[in-house]
Motif scaffolding. Structure first.
Motif, short mmCIF file in Angstrom:
data_model
loop_
_atom_site.label_atom_id
_atom_site.label_comp_id
_atom_site.label_asym_id
_atom_site.label_seq_id
_atom_site.Cartn_x
_atom_site.Cartn_y
_atom_site.Cartn_z
N TYR A 1 4.05 9.26 -12.04
CA TYR A 1 3.72 9.83 -13.34
C TYR A 1 3.39 11.31 -13.25
CZ TYR A 1 -1.28 10.00 -12.30
OH TYR A 1 -2.51 10.31 -11.76
N LEU A 2 3.18 11.82 -12.05
CA LEU A 2 2.91 13.24 -11.88
C LEU A 2 4.18 14.03 -11.58
CD1 LEU A 2 -0.30 12.98 -9.69
CD2 LEU A 2 -0.20 13.68 -12.07
N GLY A 3 5.06 13.45 -10.76
CA GLY A 3 6.23 14.19 -10.31
C GLY A 3 7.39 14.19 -11.28
N PHE A 4 7.86 13.02 -11.67
CA PHE A 4 9.08 12.94 -12.45
C PHE A 4 8.92 13.44 -13.89
CE2 PHE A 4 10.15 10.24 -8.92
CZ PHE A 4 11.49 10.52 -8.72
N PRO A 5 7.81 13.21 -14.58
CA PRO A 5 7.66 13.87 -15.89
C PRO A 5 7.66 15.39 -15.79
CG PRO A 5 6.16 12.02 -15.72
CD PRO A 5 6.74 12.21 -14.36
N ALA A 6 7.06 15.93 -14.73
CA ALA A 6 7.10 17.39 -14.55
C ALA A 6 8.51 17.86 -14.27
CB ALA A 6 6.16 17.80 -13.41
N LEU A 7 9.28 17.07 -13.51
CA LEU A 7 10.67 17.42 -13.26
C LEU A 7 11.48 17.39 -14.55
CD1 LEU A 7 12.81 16.22 -10.28
CD2 LEU A 7 13.75 16.08 -12.57
N ALA A 8 11.20 16.41 -15.41
CA ALA A 8 11.96 16.29 -16.66
C ALA A 8 11.65 17.43 -17.62
CB ALA A 8 11.66 14.95 -17.32
N ARG A 9 10.45 18.00 -17.53
CA ARG A 9 10.12 19.11 -18.43
C ARG A 9 10.89 20.37 -18.09
NH1 ARG A 9 4.72 17.00 -18.07
NH2 ARG A 9 4.23 18.50 -16.42
N CYS A 10 11.34 20.48 -16.84
CA CYS A 10 12.13 21.65 -16.44
C CYS A 10 13.14 21.20 -15.39
CB CYS A 10 11.23 22.75 -15.89
SG CYS A 10 12.11 24.30 -15.57
N VAL A 11 14.25 20.67 -15.87
CA VAL A 11 15.27 20.13 -14.97
C VAL A 11 15.93 21.25 -14.17
CG1 VAL A 11 17.38 18.75 -14.87
CG2 VAL A 11 15.65 18.26 -16.60
N GLU A 12 16.02 22.44 -14.74
CA GLU A 12 16.69 23.55 -14.06
C GLU A 12 16.02 23.93 -12.75
OE1 GLU A 12 15.48 23.54 -17.05
OE2 GLU A 12 16.81 24.44 -18.55
N ILE A 13 14.72 23.65 -12.64
CA ILE A 13 13.98 23.97 -11.42
C ILE A 13 13.64 22.72 -10.63
CG2 ILE A 13 11.86 25.02 -10.53
CD1 ILE A 13 11.88 26.86 -12.94
N CYS B 1 0.84 -1.21 0.00
CA CYS B 1 0.00 0.00 0.00
C CYS B 1 0.87 1.25 0.00
CB CYS B 1 -0.92 -0.01 1.22
SG CYS B 1 -2.16 1.30 1.23
N VAL B 2 1.92 1.24 0.83
CA VAL B 2 2.84 2.38 0.86
C VAL B 2 3.58 2.50 -0.46
CG1 VAL B 2 4.90 3.30 1.98
CG2 VAL B 2 3.10 2.26 3.36
N THR B 3 3.97 1.35 -1.02
CA THR B 3 4.70 1.37 -2.29
C THR B 3 3.85 1.94 -3.41
OG1 THR B 3 5.95 -0.58 -1.59
CG2 THR B 3 5.96 -0.05 -3.94
N PHE B 4 2.62 1.48 -3.51
CA PHE B 4 1.76 1.94 -4.60
C PHE B 4 1.34 3.40 -4.41
CE2 PHE B 4 0.84 -2.68 -5.29
CZ PHE B 4 1.37 -2.73 -6.57
N SER B 5 1.24 3.85 -3.16
CA SER B 5 0.91 5.26 -2.94
C SER B 5 2.03 6.16 -3.45
CB SER B 5 0.65 5.53 -1.46
OG SER B 5 1.83 5.32 -0.70
N GLY B 6 3.27 5.68 -3.35
CA GLY B 6 4.38 6.45 -3.89
C GLY B 6 4.50 6.32 -5.40
N LEU B 7 4.32 5.09 -5.90
CA LEU B 7 4.40 4.88 -7.34
C LEU B 7 3.26 5.57 -8.08
CD1 LEU B 7 5.44 1.11 -7.53
CD2 LEU B 7 6.88 3.13 -7.86
N GLY B 8 2.13 5.75 -7.39
CA GLY B 8 1.00 6.42 -8.03
C GLY B 8 1.28 7.87 -8.35
N LEU B 9 2.23 8.47 -7.63
CA LEU B 9 2.59 9.87 -7.88
C LEU B 9 3.78 9.99 -8.83
CD1 LEU B 9 2.29 11.24 -4.24
CD2 LEU B 9 0.59 11.37 -6.07
#
Length: 256
Positions: free
Chosen positions: A118-130, A108-116
């Motif tokens: 697709y929201l966090g890391f693609p947004a980070l990749a779109r603007c690595v400088e920030i 449950c803890v693992t999936f709660s983290g993995l569920g985010l």
């Protein structure tokens, strides 16, 4: 949904204000765990169904359509809040949580983290400088700064995200003002610049939300039941989210 930048900014500011107040109450008087209280993504589906409802699409005025939509969302959230209060007072969730063993909570803890993810890391990749400085500063504040700066209370562990976000926001504003993104692609400018969305110019300097700021809430049974189903899902997310920081605190105390 309707509405312009001013209306959207009010929704965002209200969400951030309530999340901040809830986080302070939880960390100072509640569970006192180093976790951030924020809106659950489980509510995205019922809210989307309310936004795309046929009865709102027939409203021609965008501002009026926005107000009617927010009133419907308010009504559903009020019913959902009462549902969670009843579950808490009757002990229904406590009886359910007793059957959650460490073996069942681990995925449950693992999936709660993995569920985010697709929201966090693609947004980070779109603007690595920030995005990358945000991760580095947050890790430094929560994991390394307490070893060098001693506080009476674990401020860095509890409020690491609240400390790191303003620092990175000022850094992003500095990059935008210095013209770093002037000759970048349109996608990069939309992701990295702080003046492209129009939210900053539309946001007031000081904003304190008030109850029923969009008018009297409206209630509909189907929307309320859909929101209650999402709230039941969020209970498992909260349980999983509290388990991880509590285990972290336990491991830290064992080392002391």
């Amino acid at each position: 949904m309707g509405g312009g930048n001013f209306e959207k900014v009010r929704v965002i500011l209200t969400l951030l204000f309530i999340s901040g107040v809830t986080t302070l109450l939880e960390t100072l008087f509640g569970t006192r765990l180093p976790s951030i209280a924020s809106a659950s993504f489980a509510y995205a589906i019922p809210i989307t169904s309310i936004v795309t409802a046929d009865r709102f699409q027939s409203i021609a005025d965008p501002h009026e359509r926005f107000l009617q939509t927010m009133r419907a969302i308010q009504g559903s959230l009020i019913i959902t809040g009462c549902f969670q209060v009843v579950m808490g007072f009757l002990g229904l969730w406590r009886n359910t949580a007793r059957f959650l063993s460490p073996l069942s909570l681990a995925p449950c803890v693992t999936f709660s983290g993995l569920g985010l993810y697709y929201l966090g890391f693609p947004a980070l990749a779109r603007c690595v400088e920030i995005g990358l400085p945000q991760v580095i500063i947050m890790v430094f504040i929560t994991q390394y700064l307490p070893h060098y700066v001693k506080f009476k209370r674990p401020l860095c562990d509890r409020f690491g995200l609240l400390f790191s976000v303003p620092i990175v926001w000022l850094f992003a504003q500095l990059l935008t003002s210095s013209g770093v993104y002037d000759h970048k692609s349109v996608v990069t400018q939309l992701s990295c610049r702080t003046d492209r969305s129009g939210f900053v110019s539309a946001a007031p300097w000081v904003f304190i939300p008030s109850p029923f700021q969009w008018g009297s809430p409206t209630f509909k049974a189907g929307e309320a039941f859909a929101m209650m189903a999402a709230s039941f899902v969020s209970l498992f997310e909260v349980k999983a989210g509290e388990t991880h920081p509590s285990l972290f605190i336990t491991s830290v105390l064992e080392k002391i």
